[in-house]
Design a protein around this motif. Sequence first.
Motif, PDB file in Angstrom:
ATOM      1  N   PRO A 312       0.790  -1.380  -0.095  1.00 37.70           N
ATOM      2  CA  PRO A 312       0.063  -0.094  -0.077  1.00 37.70           C
ATOM      3  C   PRO A 312       0.942   1.212  -0.030  1.00 37.70           C
ATOM      4  O   PRO A 312       1.878   1.224   0.626  1.00 37.70           O
ATOM      5  N   ALA A 313       0.496   2.338  -0.598  1.00 41.64           N
ATOM      6  CA  ALA A 313       1.155   3.601  -0.691  1.00 41.64           C
ATOM      7  C   ALA A 313       1.095   4.233   0.561  1.00 41.64           C
ATOM      8  O   ALA A 313       0.256   4.382   0.995  1.00 41.64           O
ATOM      9  N   PRO A 314       2.439   4.668   1.056  1.00 45.14           N
ATOM     10  CA  PRO A 314       2.255   5.537   2.226  1.00 45.14           C
ATOM     11  C   PRO A 314       1.768   7.031   2.031  1.00 45.14           C
ATOM     12  O   PRO A 314       1.227   7.190   1.080  1.00 45.14           O
ATOM     13  N   ALA A 315       1.457   7.876   2.939  1.00 44.14           N
ATOM     14  CA  ALA A 315       1.036   8.895   2.697  1.00 44.14           C
ATOM     15  C   ALA A 315       1.989  10.078   1.973  1.00 44.14           C
ATOM     16  O   ALA A 315       1.742  10.533   1.167  1.00 44.14           O
ATOM     17  N   TYR A 316       3.300   9.560   2.361  1.00 37.96           N
ATOM     18  CA  TYR A 316       4.396  10.367   1.457  1.00 37.96           C
ATOM     19  C   TYR A 316       5.612   9.819   1.987  1.00 37.96           C
ATOM     20  O   TYR A 316       5.842   8.755   3.012  1.00 37.96           O
ATOM     21  N   ALA A 317       6.769  10.086   1.179  1.00 39.38           N
ATOM     22  CA  ALA A 317       8.214   9.638   1.298  1.00 39.38           C
ATOM     23  C   ALA A 317       8.904  10.848   1.828  1.00 39.38           C
ATOM     24  O   ALA A 317       9.473  11.554   0.797  1.00 39.38           O
ATOM     25  N   ALA A 318       9.152  11.048   3.092  1.00 35.91           N
ATOM     26  CA  ALA A 318      10.041  12.350   3.475  1.00 35.91           C
ATOM     27  C   ALA A 318      11.353  11.857   3.045  1.00 35.91           C
ATOM     28  O   ALA A 318      11.692  10.363   3.098  1.00 35.91           O
ATOM     29  N   GLY A 319      12.133  12.746   2.495  1.00 36.78           N
ATOM     30  CA  GLY A 319      13.448  12.531   2.359  1.00 36.78           C
ATOM     31  C   GLY A 319      14.074  13.039   0.900  1.00 36.78           C
ATOM     32  O   GLY A 319      13.395  13.799   0.627  1.00 36.78           O
ATOM     33  N   THR A 320      15.149  12.467   0.608  1.00 34.15           N
ATOM     34  CA  THR A 320      15.941  13.165  -0.348  1.00 34.15           C
ATOM     35  C   THR A 320      16.704  12.052  -0.886  1.00 34.15           C
ATOM     36  O   THR A 320      16.865  10.745  -0.480  1.00 34.15           O
ATOM     37  N   ASN A 321      17.536  12.552  -1.991  1.00 36.58           N
ATOM     38  CA  ASN A 321      18.639  11.400  -2.324  1.00 36.58           C
ATOM     39  C   ASN A 321      20.025  12.201  -2.724  1.00 36.58           C
ATOM     40  O   ASN A 321      20.078  13.305  -2.810  1.00 36.58           O
ATOM     41  N   LEU A 322      21.053  11.259  -2.924  1.00 39.18           N
ATOM     42  CA  LEU A 322      22.402  11.840  -3.263  1.00 39.18           C
ATOM     43  C   LEU A 322      23.041  11.306  -4.042  1.00 39.18           C
ATOM     44  O   LEU A 322      22.714   9.796  -4.175  1.00 39.18           O
ATOM     45  N   LEU A 323      23.788  11.808  -5.050  1.00 41.17           N
ATOM     46  CA  LEU A 323      24.616  11.178  -5.933  1.00 41.17           C
ATOM     47  C   LEU A 323      26.076  11.132  -5.570  1.00 41.17           C
ATOM     48  O   LEU A 323      26.527  12.498  -5.405  1.00 41.17           O
ATOM     49  N   VAL A 324      26.778  10.390  -5.392  1.00 40.30           N
ATOM     50  CA  VAL A 324      28.019  10.266  -4.585  1.00 40.30           C
ATOM     51  C   VAL A 324      28.926   9.322  -5.307  1.00 40.30           C
ATOM     52  O   VAL A 324      28.569   8.510  -6.137  1.00 40.30           O
ATOM     53  N   ASP A 325      30.263   9.472  -5.119  1.00 41.28           N
ATOM     54  CA  ASP A 325      31.199   8.924  -5.735  1.00 41.28           C
ATOM     55  C   ASP A 325      31.600   7.492  -4.918  1.00 41.28           C
ATOM     56  O   ASP A 325      32.087   6.715  -5.431  1.00 41.28           O
ATOM     57  N   GLU A 326      31.456   7.553  -3.339  1.00 38.05           N
ATOM     58  CA  GLU A 326      31.743   6.425  -2.664  1.00 38.05           C
ATOM     59  C   GLU A 326      30.767   6.514  -1.565  1.00 38.05           C
ATOM     60  O   GLU A 326      30.519   7.438  -0.868  1.00 38.05           O
ATOM     61  N   LEU A 327      30.970   5.436  -1.128  1.00 35.86           N
ATOM     62  CA  LEU A 327      30.398   5.133   0.362  1.00 35.86           C
ATOM     63  C   LEU A 327      31.214   4.505   1.384  1.00 35.86           C
ATOM     64  O   LEU A 327      31.478   3.380   1.093  1.00 35.86           O
ATOM     65  N   ALA A 328      31.779   5.008   2.215  1.00 41.00           N
ATOM     66  CA  ALA A 328      33.047   4.537   2.927  1.00 41.00           C
ATOM     67  C   ALA A 328      32.516   3.689   4.008  1.00 41.00           C
ATOM     68  O   ALA A 328      31.034   3.808   4.295  1.00 41.00           O
ATOM     69  N   ALA A 329      33.073   3.043   4.714  1.00 38.94           N
ATOM     70  CA  ALA A 329      32.578   2.008   5.700  1.00 38.94           C
ATOM     71  C   ALA A 329      31.996   2.932   6.675  1.00 38.94           C
ATOM     72  O   ALA A 329      31.227   2.556   7.315  1.00 38.94           O
ATOM     73  N   ALA A 330      32.536   3.902   7.199  1.00 46.61           N
ATOM     74  CA  ALA A 330      32.054   5.184   7.975  1.00 46.61           C
ATOM     75  C   ALA A 330      30.883   5.476   7.788  1.00 46.61           C
ATOM     76  O   ALA A 330      29.595   5.736   8.525  1.00 46.61           O
ATOM     77  N   SER A 331      30.259   5.532   6.165  1.00 46.78           N
ATOM     78  CA  SER A 331      29.112   5.989   5.878  1.00 46.78           C
ATOM     79  C   SER A 331      28.192   4.796   6.353  1.00 46.78           C
ATOM     80  O   SER A 331      26.830   5.211   6.504  1.00 46.78           O
ATOM     81  N   ALA A 332      28.526   3.645   5.906  1.00 41.11           N
ATOM     82  CA  ALA A 332      27.814   2.428   6.124  1.00 41.11           C
ATOM     83  C   ALA A 332      27.290   2.312   7.625  1.00 41.11           C
ATOM     84  O   ALA A 332      26.083   2.342   7.782  1.00 41.11           O
TER      85      ALA A 332
END
Length: 461
Positions: A312-332
């Motif tokens: 079922p569809a939610p009321a909304y999806a709060a949030g955003t997105n990022l386009l990045v070059d890497e995701l370090a272990a710290a980001s995980a």
Amino acid sequence: MRELLDNNHISTLRATLNGKVIDVEDPRYDDVRRVFFTGFDRKPAAIVRVTDAADVVRVVDLARQTGAELAVRSGGHSRAGHGTTEGGIVIDLSGMNAVEVDAGSRTAWAQTGVTAGGFTAQTARHGLATGLGDSASVGLGGITLGGGIGYLVRKTGLTIDDVLAAEVVTADGELLKVDEGAHPDLFWALRGGGGNFGVVTRLQLRLHQIDEVVGGMMLLPADPGVITGLIAAADAASEDLSIIANILKAPPLPFIPAEQHGKPIVMIQMVHAGDVEAGTRAIAPIRALATPLADMVRPIHYPEMYAGAEGPAPAYAAGTNLLVDELAAASAETILEHLETATAAIAAVQVRVLGGAMARVPDDATAFGHRRAKLMVNIAAMDPRPAARAEHEAWAAGLAGALSEGGTSAAYLGFVGDEGQEGVRRAYPPATLERLGQVKRRYDPDNLFHRNVNVLPQHVR
Ligand SMILES: Cc1cc2nc3c(=O)[nH]c(=O)nc-3n(C[C@H](O)[C@H](O)[C@H](O)COP(=O)(O)OP(=O)(O)OC[C@H]3O[C@@H](n4cnc5c(N)ncnc54)[C@H](O)[C@@H]3O)c2cc1C
């Protein structure tokens, strides 16, 4: 806004259209005014279910002449609820969903109201496909105009990379056919520039021979090593493999062992569009990251990626997105920590590994200017109730800020929320935005098409 359209306008429109005009008197009104995210509870003066380009021209003319706000809707999935309007007029393209496949030339003309699932079902009859997104119900119009990042992104590129031509009704009510030779500036802008330049009624798309693939869903327990290992494995794999990984707390689904419910998992949707043995080999390093909690990846026909009921569809999806070059272990680690403090009923961080064919197209060839981003990180906090939105937005912004170290970051238009001009600047590098502004001034100087991530005719830096 409502007073701009009176009953006379609506009855005149009704008399001249092939399609249906649905207003508040119509018993279908409440059903038809709804968009995917149920929290956008707007009441348009009229929703017009157009059946052809001539209908679209009439509605565009009426909106321009009256000043009524115009919203354009294909599948209705806009994160910002742009497919509807308070008191204005909606062009609802969902009835314009015909797909004509020319198997010989491996091309198709499709009306833009068709869904990703509907389009793929038609082309699959010929063993052919164009890469769209991960959701069957998203509209061809919206996803394509934003770029289109899906299960084939590394193999065949963005959806716009397969757009050969478009038919578009511009703000002055003209129906244009655009391609590399005709109105090339508009053709460039439509490929990534969203709904800013007109109503696209049909798209001609290149099709690829894609039938049997190795694909489906795999669930792994989430820890920083698995997340960074998954990204590294997907990046190193052949371009035939594209993955979409959702990091979230395990929902109580029957195929997830009960003892894992509520614990962080990575739900990976993947497609290897190549031969089966190569696919099995490509996926092996992912399978080896941890003992899968569920593994439904197997040889399938490509359209099966769109099979099955959507939740079922939610009321909304709060949030955003990022386009990045890497995701370090710290980001995980940061992602996993934030999931522990999520304010919404469902919070997910989606990571898509990009590159491949998408990255081989020059940044200035289309209006999608972030070609070389390695990853998209899409943060979503979803709630079935419209309350508490501000709290969820704050949670999502906190995570986005932590992942981009406080700086602003590039973003994918398709998942930009209601972020105003900041969202526009994130979606387009400055040179792209400059050029989009020029095209906007030429084709829509009065900004009739503004229910979108809005490129202003007078460009604001
Ligand atoms: C559940 C879900 C899954 C998604 N998955 C993916 C994914 O895997 N990959 C991806 O790239 N994106 C994805 N998206 C993002 C999606 O592509 C965008 O939200 C897109 O704009 C939705 O298109 P739509 O036609 O369904 O929405 P709509 O709300 O109908 O349209 C969004 C906007 O696009 C413009 N528009 C739409 N159709 C036309 C047209 N024919 N002519 C002119 N302008 C038009 C209008 O400005 C409109 O406001 C997803 C979104 C959701 C909610």
